[in-house]
Enzyme design. Structure first.
Site, short mmCIF file in Angstrom:
data_model
loop_
_atom_site.label_atom_id
_atom_site.label_comp_id
_atom_site.label_asym_id
_atom_site.label_seq_id
_atom_site.Cartn_x
_atom_site.Cartn_y
_atom_site.Cartn_z
N CYS A 77 -4.61 -2.25 1.70
CA CYS A 77 -3.33 -2.54 1.02
C CYS A 77 -2.49 -1.27 0.92
O CYS A 77 -2.11 -0.71 1.93
CB CYS A 77 -3.57 -3.15 -0.36
SG CYS A 77 -4.65 -4.57 -0.34
N1 LIG Z 1 -2.15 -4.70 -2.96
C1 LIG Z 1 -1.56 -3.54 -2.84
O1 LIG Z 1 -2.18 -2.49 -2.70
C2 LIG Z 1 -0.07 -3.52 -2.93
C3 LIG Z 1 0.55 -2.44 -2.09
C4 LIG Z 1 2.02 -2.21 -2.39
N2 LIG Z 1 2.20 -1.72 -3.71
C5 LIG Z 1 2.82 -3.49 -2.15
O2 LIG Z 1 3.23 -4.13 -3.06
O3 LIG Z 1 3.03 -3.86 -1.03
#
Ligand SMILES: NC(=O)CC[C@H](N)C(=O)O
Length: 191
Positions: free
Chosen positions: A105
């Site tokens: 992510c």
């Molecule tokens: N799940 C996450 O790590 C989110 C990654 C990032 N903050 C986004 O919203 O895309």
């Protein structure tokens, strides 16, 4: 063959014991498969940053020692810009020193930003999550999301992803299938 495998999780929620629970479980299962004893070091990403070097040099040294002692580095998910530069430093260190690296992510987005800054020579590259007016946005708000509504804008749950490069490392991890359905939880994506 080492008896141990040391993994550094470099993240921003290292004080919350259950924040990375699923990541810890997955690492444990993987360590059983390769028959090694798993050691996980939680590295607060902020502590890798120069501001910590000035304010708390012991925390800074300790964080860098954990990173340098690791056999593998994992950058997990997260939101917001705190600790982001420290995660970029960890990605850069791993890439330049050939340390096995996994970005999940936010961690994957960080790896893209780091590559754009260091290898593509775009020092301003950033995610619009951290710098909305960045000159070189490489992670952008997803068009299907809304910039004005905070609720319900997340891409959540199962989503199909197709492999465009056959026999890539990631495709091989999924046994060269044409596509995978994986769980998503994010608002931004690679441009
Ligand atoms: N799940 C996450 O790590 C989110 C990654 C990032 N903050 C986004 O919203 O895309």
């Amino acid at each position: 063959m080492y008896r141990w495998v040391r993994i550094a999780i470099v993240g921003k929620y290292t004080d919350l014991s259950d924040a990375y629970l699923s990541v810890l479980k997955a690492l444990f299962h993987a360590s059983v498969v390769i028959r090694k004893k798993l050691v996980v070091d939680m590295v607060p990403s902020c502590d890798l940053e120069n501001t910590t070097k000035k304010e708390d040099s012991r925390a800074y040294e300790a964080a860098w020692k954990l990173l340098k002692d690791a056999n593998g580095v994992l950058l997990p998910g997260g939101f917001g810009d705190r600790g982001m530069e420290g995660m970029i430093l960890a990605a850069k260190y791993s890439r330049e020193n050939n340390i096995p690296f996994l970005g999940i992510c936010l961690g994957m987005q960080i790896a893209v930003i780091e590559f754009a800054r260091s290898v593509l020579c775009l020092p301003d590259a950033n995610s619009t999550e951290f710098e909305s007016e960045t000159k070189h946005p490489c992670i952008i708000f997803m068009p299907e999301g809304s910039t004005t509504h905070m609720g319900g804008t997340m891409r959540l749950g199962s989503r199909r992803a197709y492999f465009h490069v056959k026999d890539s490392k990631s495709a091989r991890l999924y046994e060269n299938k044409d596509f995978v359905d994986e769980r998503h939880r994010h608002r931004y994506e690679v441009w």
